[in-house]
Scaffold this motif. Structure first.
Motif, PDB file in Angstrom:
ATOM      1  N   TYR A 187       0.812  -1.222   0.000  1.00 53.07           N
ATOM      2  CA  TYR A 187       0.000   0.000   0.000  1.00 53.07           C
ATOM      3  C   TYR A 187       0.841   1.266   0.000  1.00 53.07           C
ATOM      4  O   TYR A 187       0.338   2.345  -0.276  1.00 53.07           O
ATOM      5  N   THR A 188       2.097   1.138   0.378  1.00 53.00           N
ATOM      6  CA  THR A 188       2.957   2.317   0.370  1.00 53.00           C
ATOM      7  C   THR A 188       4.313   1.912  -0.172  1.00 53.00           C
ATOM      8  O   THR A 188       4.729   0.766  -0.001  1.00 53.00           O
ATOM      9  N   LEU A 189       4.957   2.848  -0.858  1.00 52.59           N
ATOM     10  CA  LEU A 189       6.202   2.495  -1.530  1.00 52.59           C
ATOM     11  C   LEU A 189       7.151   3.687  -1.514  1.00 52.59           C
ATOM     12  O   LEU A 189       6.768   4.796  -1.886  1.00 52.59           O
ATOM     13  N   MET A 190       8.377   3.443  -1.085  1.00 52.53           N
ATOM     14  CA  MET A 190       9.381   4.495  -1.142  1.00 52.53           C
ATOM     15  C   MET A 190       9.912   4.542  -2.560  1.00 52.53           C
ATOM     16  O   MET A 190      10.461   3.563  -3.052  1.00 52.53           O
ATOM     17  N   LYS A 191       9.726   5.683  -3.200  1.00 52.49           N
ATOM     18  CA  LYS A 191      10.206   5.829  -4.577  1.00 52.49           C
ATOM     19  C   LYS A 191      11.470   6.683  -4.560  1.00 52.49           C
ATOM     20  O   LYS A 191      11.437   7.832  -4.108  1.00 52.49           O
ATOM     21  N   PHE A 192      12.543   6.104  -5.047  1.00 52.94           N
ATOM     22  CA  PHE A 192      13.857   6.755  -5.004  1.00 52.94           C
ATOM     23  C   PHE A 192      14.149   7.402  -6.345  1.00 52.94           C
ATOM     24  O   PHE A 192      14.097   6.740  -7.377  1.00 52.94           O
ATOM     25  N   SER A 193      14.475   8.693  -6.327  1.00 47.91           N
ATOM     26  CA  SER A 193      14.930   9.299  -7.576  1.00 47.91           C
ATOM     27  C   SER A 193      16.167  10.160  -7.302  1.00 47.91           C
ATOM     28  O   SER A 193      16.301  10.754  -6.229  1.00 47.91           O
ATOM     29  N   GLU A 194      17.049  10.154  -8.272  1.00 52.11           N
ATOM     30  CA  GLU A 194      18.298  10.918  -8.145  1.00 52.11           C
ATOM     31  C   GLU A 194      18.190  12.132  -9.049  1.00 52.11           C
ATOM     32  O   GLU A 194      17.768  12.029 -10.200  1.00 52.11           O
ATOM     33  N   TRP A 195      18.584  13.295  -8.506  1.00 50.55           N
ATOM     34  CA  TRP A 195      18.424  14.532  -9.279  1.00 50.55           C
ATOM     35  C   TRP A 195      19.641  15.408  -9.048  1.00 50.55           C
ATOM     36  O   TRP A 195      20.046  15.654  -7.903  1.00 50.55           O
ATOM     37  N   GLU A 196      20.196  15.873 -10.157  1.00 52.11           N
ATOM     38  CA  GLU A 196      21.333  16.776 -10.043  1.00 52.11           C
ATOM     39  C   GLU A 196      20.811  18.197 -10.033  1.00 52.11           C
ATOM     40  O   GLU A 196      20.211  18.650 -11.018  1.00 52.11           O
ATOM     41  N   ASN A 197      20.980  18.852  -8.911  1.00 54.11           N
ATOM     42  CA  ASN A 197      20.469  20.215  -8.765  1.00 54.11           C
ATOM     43  C   ASN A 197      21.337  21.167  -9.584  1.00 54.11           C
ATOM     44  O   ASN A 197      22.525  21.326  -9.300  1.00 54.11           O
ATOM     45  N   PRO A 198      20.752  21.790 -10.627  1.00 51.80           N
ATOM     46  CA  PRO A 198      21.585  22.633 -11.487  1.00 51.80           C
ATOM     47  C   PRO A 198      22.129  23.875 -10.762  1.00 51.80           C
ATOM     48  O   PRO A 198      23.152  24.420 -11.146  1.00 51.80           O
ATOM     49  N   ASP A 199      21.439  24.319  -9.709  1.00 51.78           N
ATOM     50  CA  ASP A 199      21.891  25.519  -8.998  1.00 51.78           C
ATOM     51  C   ASP A 199      23.119  25.241  -8.136  1.00 51.78           C
ATOM     52  O   ASP A 199      24.048  26.036  -8.085  1.00 51.78           O
ATOM     53  N   SER A 200      23.099  24.088  -7.460  1.00 49.69           N
ATOM     54  CA  SER A 200      24.201  23.791  -6.527  1.00 49.69           C
ATOM     55  C   SER A 200      25.194  22.786  -7.089  1.00 49.69           C
ATOM     56  O   SER A 200      26.297  22.650  -6.579  1.00 49.69           O
ATOM     57  N   GLY A 201      24.779  22.063  -8.138  1.00 52.30           N
ATOM     58  CA  GLY A 201      25.628  20.999  -8.651  1.00 52.30           C
ATOM     59  C   GLY A 201      25.606  19.750  -7.796  1.00 52.30           C
ATOM     60  O   GLY A 201      26.296  18.772  -8.103  1.00 52.30           O
ATOM     61  N   ASN A 202      24.809  19.771  -6.741  1.00 48.27           N
ATOM     62  CA  ASN A 202      24.737  18.600  -5.863  1.00 48.27           C
ATOM     63  C   ASN A 202      23.831  17.522  -6.443  1.00 48.27           C
ATOM     64  O   ASN A 202      22.827  17.827  -7.088  1.00 48.27           O
ATOM     65  N   LEU A 203      24.193  16.274  -6.176  1.00 42.97           N
ATOM     66  CA  LEU A 203      23.298  15.169  -6.500  1.00 42.97           C
ATOM     67  C   LEU A 203      22.358  14.988  -5.309  1.00 42.97           C
ATOM     68  O   LEU A 203      22.807  14.781  -4.181  1.00 42.97           O
ATOM     69  N   GLU A 204      21.061  15.107  -5.578  1.00 49.26           N
ATOM     70  CA  GLU A 204      20.106  14.970  -4.469  1.00 49.26           C
ATOM     71  C   GLU A 204      19.335  13.665  -4.633  1.00 49.26           C
ATOM     72  O   GLU A 204      18.934  13.287  -5.727  1.00 49.26           O
ATOM     73  N   TRP A 205      19.188  13.011  -3.517  1.00 47.31           N
ATOM     74  CA  TRP A 205      18.453  11.755  -3.504  1.00 47.31           C
ATOM     75  C   TRP A 205      17.069  12.064  -2.944  1.00 47.31           C
ATOM     76  O   TRP A 205      16.928  12.276  -1.737  1.00 47.31           O
ATOM     77  N   LEU A 206      16.090  12.110  -3.829  1.00 49.03           N
ATOM     78  CA  LEU A 206      14.741  12.497  -3.432  1.00 49.03           C
ATOM     79  C   LEU A 206      13.911  11.225  -3.245  1.00 49.03           C
ATOM     80  O   LEU A 206      13.687  10.484  -4.201  1.00 49.03           O
ATOM     81  N   ILE A 207      13.539  11.006  -2.026  1.00 47.72           N
ATOM     82  CA  ILE A 207      12.837   9.762  -1.706  1.00 47.72           C
ATOM     83  C   ILE A 207      11.423  10.113  -1.280  1.00 47.72           C
ATOM     84  O   ILE A 207      11.223  10.800  -0.278  1.00 47.72           O
TER      85      ILE A 207
END
Lengths: 228, 330
Positions: B95-115
Motif C-alpha cells: 500500500y505504500t512504496l518508497m520511490k527513489f529518484s536521483e536529481w542533479e540540482n543545477p543551482d548547486s551541482g549537488n546530486l540529491e536523492w529524493l525519496i
C-alpha cells in the motif's frame, strides 16, 4: 435466375392465397433472437453499473461481483453473434439514393402517406440507421470494453485512455438503448412486421406497402409457384 | 460497556491498554460511493492528516515494512531494477512504496536523492469515490480518511480511472481493489498509522490536519533558513487538499519526486462521465420509452390495407402466372 439487387437468395414467395413471402431464413431468426437476448442481458448488467439507482439489477446475476464478471463475457458473445448477423444483412443495408429522398420526406411516412415515398428494397432508411447504428455502437463498446476489462486486460491502455474508454462505453450504451427502443417500437407500430422475425414470413400487402421493389424482385426471380 | 477510543493526535504514543470501542462508525461517513442520498453524518470528527517530510526521510523503508506487517500483506519478492525502489510499484499487497529518484540540482551541482513515500493521499475530494459504481464500496469519514470496503467492492476498477494519483491496485486473486487505509483500523482505536509509528526520523508524523499544517510550516521555515528557498507544502487544492501531504525541498517542482503531479485534480473526462451526463442519459431513455407508449396509445398504427394485399396478389399472379405460361409454351 435473375440478378438480385434488392433481395436475399432465401427470400421467396411461399404462398399465393393469400400471398406470403419468406423474409428471414430460420438461421437468421435464431441469430437475431440470440443476439437480442444477449443484448437484454447486457443492458440489465451494464445499466446496473451505470447509475446507483439501478445497482439492484446486479441481484439478477448473483450480486455485484458476478454481474461485473459476466457482463463483458455476454458482450463478447453478443458481438460474435451480431457479427454473424451483420455478415448476412450488411449488403442490402447499404444506403441508396432513394433512402435520402425517403428520409427527407419521413413526415409523410409518419402521417400515413407512404405511397408518396419512393419504392424501397428490402430495408428502409430507418432500418438501415438501426443496423449501422448498432454496428458502430457495438464496435465502440467492444473496443472500449476490452480497454476497461480489468480482470483480463488490467494494463492494456494507460489510465488516461481508460478514462475516455469508460466514458465512451457509457455514452455508446445510452445511444444503443435509444436505437433499440426505436427498433422495437417501429416493429410494433408498423403492423405485420414482427412476424417477419418470428415466423419468418410477411404478408404480400405488407411487402407491397413498405418494400415494393423487394416484392417485385422476389416475384420476378421466382420461376416456380410455391408448393403451398 | 467500554469507553470509545479518543481520536489519535499523534502516532508516537503507546496505545492504551484499556478496552476501548472503536471511534469510527457508519455515523462518521460523510461520503459513500454511488450513494446519492447518504444521511448527514451524526459523528463529526476533527480532520486528521499524515505529514511526510521528505527532507527528513533517510530511505530506511521501515514504513513499508510496518505497513505490510500491520495490514498483513505479502508483497512478492521482486528483483532489483537498479534503484532502491522495491517492489517496483505499488500493488494490492503493497500500500505504500518508497520511490527513489536521483536529481542533479543545477543551482548547486549537488546530486540529491529524493525519496518519496508514495501511497493514497486521502483527497478531500476523492476521484476514486466519485468513479465507483458500487454503493458504499468507497467511503470517506468525517475525519478525512478515504477507505475501501472490500465486501462491497465489485472489482470493476473504475476507481483506478478516477484517481488522479494512480494509487488503487486490483488484487488479481481476490478481484477487489486495495490501497492505504491511513490505518483507519488503528485510528479507530486511538492509534496513529503504522508507518508513522515506525518512522525512525519522524519524517512521517500524524495528528490533526491543523497541527500537521502548523508543524509543516515550521519545517518549511527551517528548510528555507538552510538554503532551500523553494521549500514548501504539497497539499494540492485541485482535489480540495489531502489528508496525506508532503513537505518538499523543491515545492516548485513536484515532478522531481517520482512524478508527483503538479496540479492534480479529478479528470474532466471522469467528471463528465460521472456528472450530469448520467442523469441526462437516463432521462433520454425514459423519455423515449414514454414517447413510444404515448404514440402507441394516441397515434394511429401503420396498417396494411386490403388494397395493398390485392395489389400484391395481382403483382404476384402476373409474375408467377407469366412464368407458368412460358413453361407451358416450352
Amino acid at each position: 435466375m435473375a440478378e438480385r439487387e434488392y433481395s436475399e437468395s432465401t427470400d421467396r414467395i411461399v404462398a399465393t392465397e393469400p400471398v406470403e413471402i419468406r423474409r428471414y431464413a430460420t438461421h437468421t431468426r435464431i441469430n437475431h433472437w440470440f443476439t437480442a437476448i444477449l443484448i437484454v442481458l447486457l443492458i440489465l448488467s451494464g445499466f446496473a453499473l451505470f447509475h446507483p439507482s439501478l445497482f439492484f439489477l446486479t441481484a439478477l446475476f448473483g450480486g455485484g461481483q458476478a454481474a461485473r464478471f459476466i457482463h463483458p463475457i455476454f458482450g463478447v458473445v453478443a458481438c460474435i453473434s451480431f457479427l454473424l448477423l451483420f455478415l448476412q444483412l450488411w449488403k442490402l443495408n447499404l444506403m441508396r439514393r432513394e433512402d435520402i429522398t425517403w428520409a427527407r420526406n419521413i413526415n409523410e411516412m409518419l402521417a400515413g402517406n407512404e405511397e408518396k415515398l419512393p419504392e424501397l428494397g428490402k430495408y428502409n432508411f430507418g432500418q438501415k440507421v438501426v443496423f449501422w447504428g448498432m454496428f458502430w455502437l457495438l464496435l465502440a463498446m467492444v473496443v472500449s470494453g476490452v480497454m476497461i476489462w480489468q480482470q483480463f486486460f488490467p494494463s492494456l491502455v494507460s489510465i488516461e485512455v481508460r478514462r475516455w474508454a469508460v466514458a465512451i462505453h457509457a455514452l455508446s450504451a445510452v445511444l444503443s438503448v435509444l436505437i433499440i427502443i426505436v427498433h422495437v417500437y417501429a416493429s410494433l407500430w408498423t403492423r405485420g412486421t414482427l412476424r417477419a422475425m418470428v415466423g419468418g414470413r410477411v404478408s404480400g400487402g405488407w411487402a407491397w406497402k413498405h418494400h415494393r421493389k423487394w416484392l417485385r424482385e422476389v416475384a420476378r426471380r421466382q420461376d416456380t409457384p410455391p408448393a403451398e | 460497556m467500554s469507553t470509545p477510543a479518543p481520536a489519535p493526535t499523534t502516532a508516537v504514543s503507546n496505545p492504551s491498554v484499556d478496552p476501548l470501542t472503536p471511534n469510527l462508525s457508519d455515523a462518521a461517513i460523510m461520503r459513500a460511493s454511488a450513494t446519492p442520498n447518504l444521511p448527514e453524518p451524526t459523528q463529526q470528527m476533527e480532520k486528521v492528516a499524515k505529514l511526510i517530510d521528505i527532507s527528513k526521510c533517510i530511505g530506511c523503508k521501515a514504513c513499508q515494512s510496518a505497513c505490510a506487517e500491520w495490514n498483513e500483506t505479502s508483497p512478492e519478492i521482486g528483483i532489483c531494477d537498479g534503484t532502491y525502489t522495491n517492489p517496483p510499484d505499488l500493488s494490492s499487497e503493497m500500500y505504500t512504496l518508497m520511490k527513489f529518484s536521483e536529481w542533479e540540482n543545477p543551482d548547486s551541482g549537488n546530486l540529491e536523492w529524493l525519496i518519496r513515500k508514495d501511497g493514497c493521499m486521502h483527497c478531500e475530494d476523492p476521484g476514486c469515490l466519485k468513479a465507483c459504481p458500487a454503493p458504499g464500496a468507497i467511503v470517506q469519514y468525517t475525519n478525512g480518511i478515504v477507505d475501501f470496503v472490500s465486501d462491497k467492492c465489485i472489482g470493476c476498477g473504475y476507481c483506478i480511472s478516477g484517481c488522479p494519483f494512480d494509487i488503487p491496485r486490483m488484487s488479481p486473486t481476490r478481484n477487489v481493489v486495495s490501497k492505504c487505509t491511513l490505518c483507519s483500523d488503528r485510528v479507530a482505536v486511538g492509534q496513529g498509522p503504522a508507518c508513522a509509528k515506525a518512522c525512525p526520523t519522524q519524517a512521517i508524523v500524524f495528528g490533526t490536519k491543523d497541527d500537521m499544517m502548523a508543524h509543516a510550516e515550521t519545517r518549511v521555515d527551517d528548510l528555507k533558513s538552510r538554503g532551500y528557498d523553494r521549500a514548501g507544502i504539497y497539499d494540492p487544492q485541485g482535489v480540495g487538499g489531502t489528508h496525506v501531504f508532503y513537505v518538499l525541498q523543491h515545492a516548485d517542482k513536484p515532478e522531481l519526486y517520482s512524478d508527483l503531479p503538479a496540479d492534480p485534480k479529478i479528470s474532466e473526462v471522469v467528471e463528465g462521465w460521472k456528472g450530469p451526463a448520467k442523469a441526462v442519459g437516463l432521462a433520454a431513455i425514459g423519455l423515449a420509452a414514454v414517447g413510444t407508449v404515448l404514440h402507441s396509445i394516441f397515434g394511429k398504427p401503420n396498417t396494411v390495407s386490403a388494397e395493398d394485399q390485392s395489389e400484391a396478389e395481382e403483382l404476384v399472379d402476373a409474375e408467377l402466372g407469366a412464368e407458368g405460361q412460358q413453361r407451358e409454351e416450352v
